[in-house]
Design a protein around this motif. Sequence first.
Motif, short mmCIF file in Angstrom:
data_model
loop_
_atom_site.label_atom_id
_atom_site.label_comp_id
_atom_site.label_asym_id
_atom_site.label_seq_id
_atom_site.Cartn_x
_atom_site.Cartn_y
_atom_site.Cartn_z
N ILE A 234 0.86 -1.19 0.00
CA ILE A 234 0.00 0.00 0.00
C ILE A 234 0.89 1.23 0.00
O ILE A 234 2.09 1.15 0.34
CB ILE A 234 -0.97 0.04 1.20
CG1 ILE A 234 -0.22 0.18 2.53
CG2 ILE A 234 -1.87 -1.18 1.20
CD1 ILE A 234 -1.15 0.46 3.70
N PRO A 235 0.37 2.39 -0.38
CA PRO A 235 1.18 3.61 -0.41
C PRO A 235 1.82 3.90 0.96
O PRO A 235 1.22 3.68 2.01
CB PRO A 235 0.16 4.70 -0.78
CG PRO A 235 -0.88 3.98 -1.56
CD PRO A 235 -1.00 2.63 -0.92
N GLY A 236 3.07 4.37 0.88
CA GLY A 236 3.81 4.70 2.10
C GLY A 236 4.78 3.63 2.54
O GLY A 236 5.51 3.83 3.52
N LEU A 277 9.64 3.34 -3.11
CA LEU A 277 8.46 3.77 -2.35
C LEU A 277 7.21 3.39 -3.12
O LEU A 277 7.12 3.64 -4.33
CB LEU A 277 8.51 5.29 -2.18
CG LEU A 277 7.22 6.01 -1.76
CD1 LEU A 277 6.87 5.69 -0.30
CD2 LEU A 277 7.35 7.53 -1.96
N VAL A 278 6.23 2.80 -2.45
CA VAL A 278 4.93 2.58 -3.05
C VAL A 278 4.15 3.89 -2.97
O VAL A 278 3.97 4.45 -1.89
CB VAL A 278 4.13 1.46 -2.34
CG1 VAL A 278 2.81 1.20 -3.09
CG2 VAL A 278 4.95 0.18 -2.25
N THR A 279 3.75 4.40 -4.13
CA THR A 279 3.01 5.66 -4.20
C THR A 279 1.53 5.37 -4.50
O THR A 279 1.13 4.23 -4.73
CB THR A 279 3.57 6.57 -5.29
OG1 THR A 279 3.31 5.97 -6.58
CG2 THR A 279 5.07 6.77 -5.13
N GLU A 280 0.73 6.44 -4.53
CA GLU A 280 -0.69 6.29 -4.89
C GLU A 280 -0.83 5.76 -6.32
O GLU A 280 -1.78 5.04 -6.64
CB GLU A 280 -1.40 7.63 -4.77
CG GLU A 280 -1.42 8.22 -3.37
CD GLU A 280 -2.41 7.56 -2.44
OE1 GLU A 280 -3.25 6.77 -2.94
OE2 GLU A 280 -2.33 7.79 -1.22
N GLU A 281 0.11 6.15 -7.19
CA GLU A 281 0.03 5.78 -8.61
C GLU A 281 0.81 4.54 -8.96
O GLU A 281 0.55 3.90 -9.99
CB GLU A 281 0.54 6.94 -9.48
CG GLU A 281 -0.29 8.21 -9.40
CD GLU A 281 -0.03 9.00 -8.13
OE1 GLU A 281 1.08 8.87 -7.57
OE2 GLU A 281 -0.93 9.75 -7.69
N GLY A 282 1.82 4.18 -8.16
CA GLY A 282 2.67 3.06 -8.52
C GLY A 282 3.91 3.00 -7.66
O GLY A 282 3.86 2.61 -6.49
N VAL A 283 5.04 3.42 -8.23
CA VAL A 283 6.30 3.28 -7.52
C VAL A 283 7.20 4.47 -7.82
O VAL A 283 7.19 5.03 -8.93
CB VAL A 283 7.01 1.95 -7.93
CG1 VAL A 283 7.35 1.94 -9.42
CG2 VAL A 283 8.27 1.72 -7.10
#
Length: 288
Positions: A234-236, A277-283
């Motif tokens: 998940i993001p973060g 980093l896992v972001t809202e959009e991807g990586v």
Amino acid sequence: MRELINKDECWCGSGKKYKECHFTIDEKLSKMEGEGLIAPPREIIKTSEQIEGIRKSSQVTKKVLDMVAERIRAGITTDEINTLVHEYTLELGGIPATLNYRGYPKSVCVSINEVVCHGIPDERVLKEGDIVNVDVTTIYKGYYGDSSRMFIIGKASEKAIRLVETAKECLYAGINVVKPFATFGDIGHAIQTHAEEKGYSVVREYGGHGIGIQFHEEPFVDHCAEPHTGMIMIPGMTFTIEPMINEGTYRCKVLRDGWTAVTADGKLTAQWEHTVLVTEEGVEILTA
């Protein structure tokens, strides 16, 4: 479901209402847990402030590796590389994370030819045709960034060059599947599939790891796995992907120094690593 009322502040510390922040993510995680997958522990989900700190530390690590790329050559000793890394890291305001970590005696890992990882710098001289992994981890203002690169010394054999190139392709095969609600099994499956299609094996004994607030955090990032298994992204989340790709068997052995891991058959190995980093959009590749 997480035990929060929708109007309460979110558990992540964002200051937003739970309903407007992690409610939807937690709802989806609950459904995926029902499929036998693992939700990430809340304590490894980074805040925006922590992410910025990890990003800065990762960029210090990148700068150190850029410097190594300019200086590495035939005739230099691995101990001289260690000195360069140590001094430049301090110059940039960082601290070499490996120095005295669980007794490790140096500021960098330098792994040559058949050395899979954790090669301890010494008086060994790099020679024409060597393939060398330099692994740098930096602490900068309390945050960690970790990356490694392969270097080809002079003119190497075609088989060595092909291995180094494939190992880099495996790193990006893993990175390319990182996105919200993918699983860590997806990373391992992508890496293993690509390596084995090219005729290589993937080391099982070592893998990537969560990073940021500490050197090693959850989760373990397996580079061999079944798709849609393990922990959910998940993001973060911040972690390393660092596949070790072997010319022969995937098996390793550790030398008497307690650190240096080598291929069991003495054949070549190669590794590349990034902190992501896992972001809202991807990586986002933090050490890019």
